[in-house]
Design an enzyme around this catalytic site. Structure first.
Site, PDB file in Angstrom:
ATOM      1  N   ASP A   8       0.903  -1.169  -0.025  1.00 34.19           N
ATOM      2  CA  ASP A   8       0.426   0.062   0.194  1.00 34.19           C
ATOM      3  C   ASP A   8       1.004   1.484   0.234  1.00 34.19           C
ATOM      4  O   ASP A   8       1.779   1.363   0.961  1.00 34.19           O
ATOM      5  CB  ASP A   8      -0.861  -0.185   1.389  1.00 34.19           C
ATOM      6  CG  ASP A   8      -2.143  -0.955   1.004  1.00 34.19           C
ATOM      7  OD1 ASP A   8      -2.251  -2.112   0.058  1.00 34.19           O
ATOM      8  OD2 ASP A   8      -2.689  -0.902   2.434  1.00 34.19           O
ATOM      9  N   ASP A 129     -14.755  -2.902  -0.533  1.00 34.16           N
ATOM     10  CA  ASP A 129     -14.409  -2.737   0.494  1.00 34.16           C
ATOM     11  C   ASP A 129     -15.738  -2.490   1.527  1.00 34.16           C
ATOM     12  O   ASP A 129     -16.616  -1.428   1.421  1.00 34.16           O
ATOM     13  CB  ASP A 129     -13.380  -2.242   0.552  1.00 34.16           C
ATOM     14  CG  ASP A 129     -12.417  -1.762  -0.122  1.00 34.16           C
ATOM     15  OD1 ASP A 129     -11.794  -2.932  -0.454  1.00 34.16           O
ATOM     16  OD2 ASP A 129     -12.622  -1.222  -1.052  1.00 34.16           O
TER      17      ASP A 129
END
Length: 247
Positions: A8, A129
């Site tokens: 990330d 998500d």
């Protein structure tokens, strides 16, 4: 099934967030490209890359780093974060990305989501998500008002055949995966899913292997960086299991 170690990227560094909270950042590497090389050396075949700056703002500032990761390794790359135009997808595809994950745009711009899958097909994945069953958008900062399972069905109807499903409440927390949540999402989607959120160790990887055809892959981040999951050993066990299934 394959294992995707996660990178990330925030402000050019490899980090992890706790439950998607940008105020709870842990930096693991100042050089995401070097981190990807280390994953490859450990035996990984895929890497999951998220542009966190892009996910939050919709404007990617880490595209060049992503391109360098793709160019510097033989890893297959699954890339997401702030991809909200056909031009952004095209740049990643031309850079060699193996799969591009769309998230916020699935909810906010369904016409774009439909046009994208018509053009790029299996190169795309729907990134869903969820928190308490609701799909989140804008870097997990906002609820969408749409249930994750309904969104999965809608994306399957548009032609998406790959999905990354993240349990936000567990992501970055090493609390373990909930196998039934991923089985349920695969059922709603009608295709295998890539599981993400809360991998604590090898037991979670084995639990995903136990779901068989419901799981295409599993993403792991903090557990690898902090040593509770040995990437090399996990890759070897997954390879062995995949070979046994193919026989």
């Amino acid at each position: 099934m394959h294992l995707l170690p996660a990178i990330d990227i925030l402000d050019g560094k490899a980090v992890r967030l706790a439950k998607g909270d940008y105020s709870r950042v842990t930096c693991y590497s100042d050089d995401p490209v070097d981190q990807a090389r280390r994953f490859e050396e450990a035996g990984a075949r895929w890497v999951h890359i998220v542009d966190l700056d892009g996910a939050r703002t919709g404007v990617s500032s880490n595209a060049a780093i992503i391109e360098r990761i793709v160019a510097s390794t033989s890893l297959k790359s699954q890339v997401g974060g702030g991809i909200r135009s056909l031009g952004s997808i095209e740049r990643l595809v031309c850079a060699g990305a193996s799969r591009v994950v769309l998230g916020t745009a699935l909810v906010r711009d369904p016409e774009f989501a439909a046009a994208a899958v018509r053009r790029y097909g299996d190169m795309l994945a729907a990134g869903i998500d969820a928190k308490s069953g609701e799909a989140a958008v804008a870097g997990w900062g906002e609820g969408s008002g749409v249930s994750a399972s309904d969104l999965a069905r809608s994306m399957a109807g548009l032609g998406y055949r790959h999905m990354v499903y993240t349990d936000i409440s567990r992501d970055g927390m090493q609390t373990g995966l909930d196998p039934e949540a991923y089985r349920s999402m695969a059922c709603a989607f009608g295709h295998p899913v890539v599981a993400s959120g809360g991998v604590a160790g090898m037991e979670d990887v084995r639990a995903m292997l136990g779901l068989g055809d419901a799981i295409e892959g599993v993403i792991a981040g903090r557990s690898i960086y902090e040593g509770s999951l040995d990437l090399a050993k996990a890759c070897r066990e997954i390879d062995r299991c995949n070979k046994e299934r193919s026989c």
